[in-house]
Scaffold this motif. Structure first.
Motif, PDB file in Angstrom:
ATOM      1  N   VAL A  99      -5.221  -2.396  -2.658  1.00 10.38           N
ATOM      2  CA  VAL A  99      -4.016  -1.563  -2.702  1.00 10.38           C
ATOM      3  C   VAL A  99      -4.328  -0.171  -3.252  1.00 10.38           C
ATOM      4  CG1 VAL A  99      -1.756  -1.316  -3.817  1.00 10.38           C
ATOM      5  CG2 VAL A  99      -2.426  -3.508  -2.822  1.00 10.38           C
ATOM      6  N   ARG A 100      -5.252  -0.101  -4.184  1.00 10.91           N
ATOM      7  CA  ARG A 100      -5.577   1.183  -4.797  1.00 10.91           C
ATOM      8  C   ARG A 100      -6.562   2.027  -3.992  1.00 10.91           C
ATOM      9  NH1 ARG A 100      -5.567  -2.303  -9.333  1.00 10.91           N
ATOM     10  NH2 ARG A 100      -7.841  -2.497  -9.225  1.00 10.91           N
ATOM     11  N   GLY A 142       2.597   1.341  -3.443  1.00  7.17           N
ATOM     12  CA  GLY A 142       1.719   1.252  -4.615  1.00  7.17           C
ATOM     13  C   GLY A 142       2.033   0.033  -5.456  1.00  7.17           C
ATOM     14  N   ASP A 193       1.110  -2.727  -7.148  1.00  5.09           N
ATOM     15  CA  ASP A 193      -0.101  -3.323  -7.698  1.00  5.09           C
ATOM     16  C   ASP A 193       0.296  -4.311  -8.789  1.00  5.09           C
ATOM     17  OD1 ASP A 193      -2.685  -3.883  -8.322  1.00  5.09           O
ATOM     18  OD2 ASP A 193      -3.208  -1.876  -9.033  1.00  5.09           O
ATOM     19  N   HIS A 196       0.828  -1.198   0.000  1.00  5.16           N
ATOM     20  CA  HIS A 196       0.000   0.000   0.000  1.00  5.16           C
ATOM     21  C   HIS A 196       0.865   1.251   0.000  1.00  5.16           C
ATOM     22  CE1 HIS A 196      -3.354   2.670   0.988  1.00  5.16           C
ATOM     23  NE2 HIS A 196      -4.149   1.670   0.641  1.00  5.16           N
ATOM     24  N   ARG A 197       1.951   1.214   0.753  1.00  6.30           N
ATOM     25  CA  ARG A 197       2.838   2.377   0.804  1.00  6.30           C
ATOM     26  C   ARG A 197       3.580   2.569  -0.517  1.00  6.30           C
ATOM     27  NH1 ARG A 197       5.126   5.640   4.556  1.00  6.30           N
ATOM     28  NH2 ARG A 197       3.950   4.594   6.201  1.00  6.30           N
TER      29      ARG A 197
END
Length: 425
Positions: free
Chosen positions: A207-208, A44, A46, A41-42
């Motif tokens: 994640v987005r 990005g 994906d 998540h930090r």
């Protein structure tokens, strides 16, 4: 769900039978997955590769915990005797026959995938892409794995051996063993591709998702947490379908032998799913989700969102409790801890309550006929899950260990006790 040995054949009804899986293995996988999700998540991170890293981050800690802490490789239920190694020459003929049966089974599965156009469309293309690249490595690794393990197996002539013996015309092939072998691989063939197909989508959506306004918006917070729970569920389930290995005591003891069980399960999943958009049991036309009916009511939105998050958490918890052993239609060890100390089927119960509360089929954006149709069809869907539960119990009750758990949960489980109270009321 079950363990074929060592589960308290004579324990009193008031004592909960021991669980085949420890709390620690699921917590280890959860910690690994959450750590990766925080990093992803930090950064990005994906995409499909990042999603598979998430599955590995879930699975590797569970494998390590199982071997180093729970020491599952020493369980009698593995069928392995590490102290009695056969000479290579004594087991190599068995291994070669077994490899023949195993590779022939894989070839049959590959032919089904290649023939089925469904598997080369939409999200399933990623599953096929993954399996295409994994297949050569799996074939190569199967050789040393089978040669090594057959030296230690108490009974190396398993279903793969019987399939190979039948193909090679060797005497002693048992049709029942072959059928059991094919059922077990059919489970993996159907459900592993489905899990691989949905891993990237759910992971990417999480994640987005933005987190800047979560605490100020109960709907956004609820959806964020629900998405997280589904990512956890899918990761654990994918690991479970991949790691059906005896040294991890996570092998398939038996796949459900009853056609009713297969019918009830398969109509809940692609390509046979009956509840999808436009299918016979699609209850969604004419409905709207919970946020539509509760808009402008922040307190009601917050309460309903919290209930839906709780139900999704129970659903995910039920999968996490399996550790390495999650799988539909199989017997891989009894679970008596976590949510399975409350109900025989916590995931089905939570999932169906979620659908009723989030959809509210009695309300319609169309007509009363639409509302009646949606309510009836969702009732049919819930009935199918009740059918699934009963067919699973029929399979599991073939094991005396499950019958003992069944007696205990009926007496002490929160849900059975509540149902008894409700019937008396």
């Amino acid at each position: 769900m079950l363990q074929e040995s060592a589960i308290l054949a004579a324990s009193p009804a008031d004592t909960r039978p021991a669980s085949a899986v420890s709390h620690g293995v699921g917590l280890a996988g959860l910690a690994g997955l959450l750590a990766w999700l925080a990093i992803a998540h930090r950064l990005g991170a994906d995409g499909p590769w990042a999603a598979l890293v998430g599955v590995a981050a879930c699975g590797v800690p569970m494998v390590l915990w199982s071997l180093l802490v729970d020491r599952v490789h020493g369980h009698a239920s593995t069928g392995i005797d590490w102290a009695s190694a056969r000479p290579w020459r004594a087991s190599i003929d068995i291994s070669l026959v077994k490899l023949t049966g195993l590779w022939a089974t894989w070839a049959g599965i590959a032919l089904i995938y290649a023939t089925g156009r469904f598997y080369w469309e939409g999200p399933f293309t990623f599953a096929m892409w993954s399996l295409e690249r994994a297949a050569p490595l799996l074939v190569l690794l199967s050789i040393p794995y089978v040669l090594w393990l057959d030296r230690y197996l108490v009974e190396p002539r398993d279903g793969a051996w019987h399939a190979g013996a039948w193909l090679l015309g060797i005497a002693g092939a048992d049709p029942e063993q072959i059928h059991a072998h094919l059922r077990a691989w059919a489970v993996k063939a159907v459900f592993l591709t489905f899990m691989l197909a949905i891993v990237p989508g759910g992971y990417g959506a999480f994640v987005r998702m933005g987190t800047g306004n979560l605490l100020a918006d109960p709907v956004l917070l609820a959806n964020w947490l629900i998405t997280l729970m589904f990512v956890i569920d899918v990761a654990f389930a994918t690991v479970g379908y991949i790691l059906t290995l005896r040294p991890l005591d996570a092998h398939i003891r038996s796949a459900n032998p009853f056609m009713a069980a297969w019918t009830a399960a398969l109509i809940c999943y692609p390509p046979f799913i009956m509840m999808d958009d436009g299918r016979p049991f699609d209850y969604r036309p004419g409905t709207a989700d919970w946020t539509h009916w509760m808009q402008g009511q922040p307190t009601l939105l917050a309460i309903t969102g919290a209930v839906l998050v709780l139900l999704t958490a129970i659903y995910a918890w039920a999968t996490v409790a399996f550790g390495l052993r999650f799988s539909n239609l199989t017997h891989r060890g009894i679970l008596t801890h976590g949510p399975y100390a409350l109900s025989r089927h916590p995931a089905y119960l939570a999932k169906n309550l979620f659908w009723w509360i989030s959809t509210i089929p009695m309300l319609s954006t169309g007509t009363l006929v639409d509302a009646a149709r949606a309510t009836i069809l969702l009732g049919v869907v819930s009935g199918i899950y009740y059918w699934r539960a009963r067919t699973e119990e029929r399979h599991l009750r073939l094991d005396p260990a499950y019958r003992e758990y069944d007696v205990w949960i009926e007496r002490h489980g929160l849900v059975p006790r509540f149902l008894r109270w409700a019937r008396r009321g």
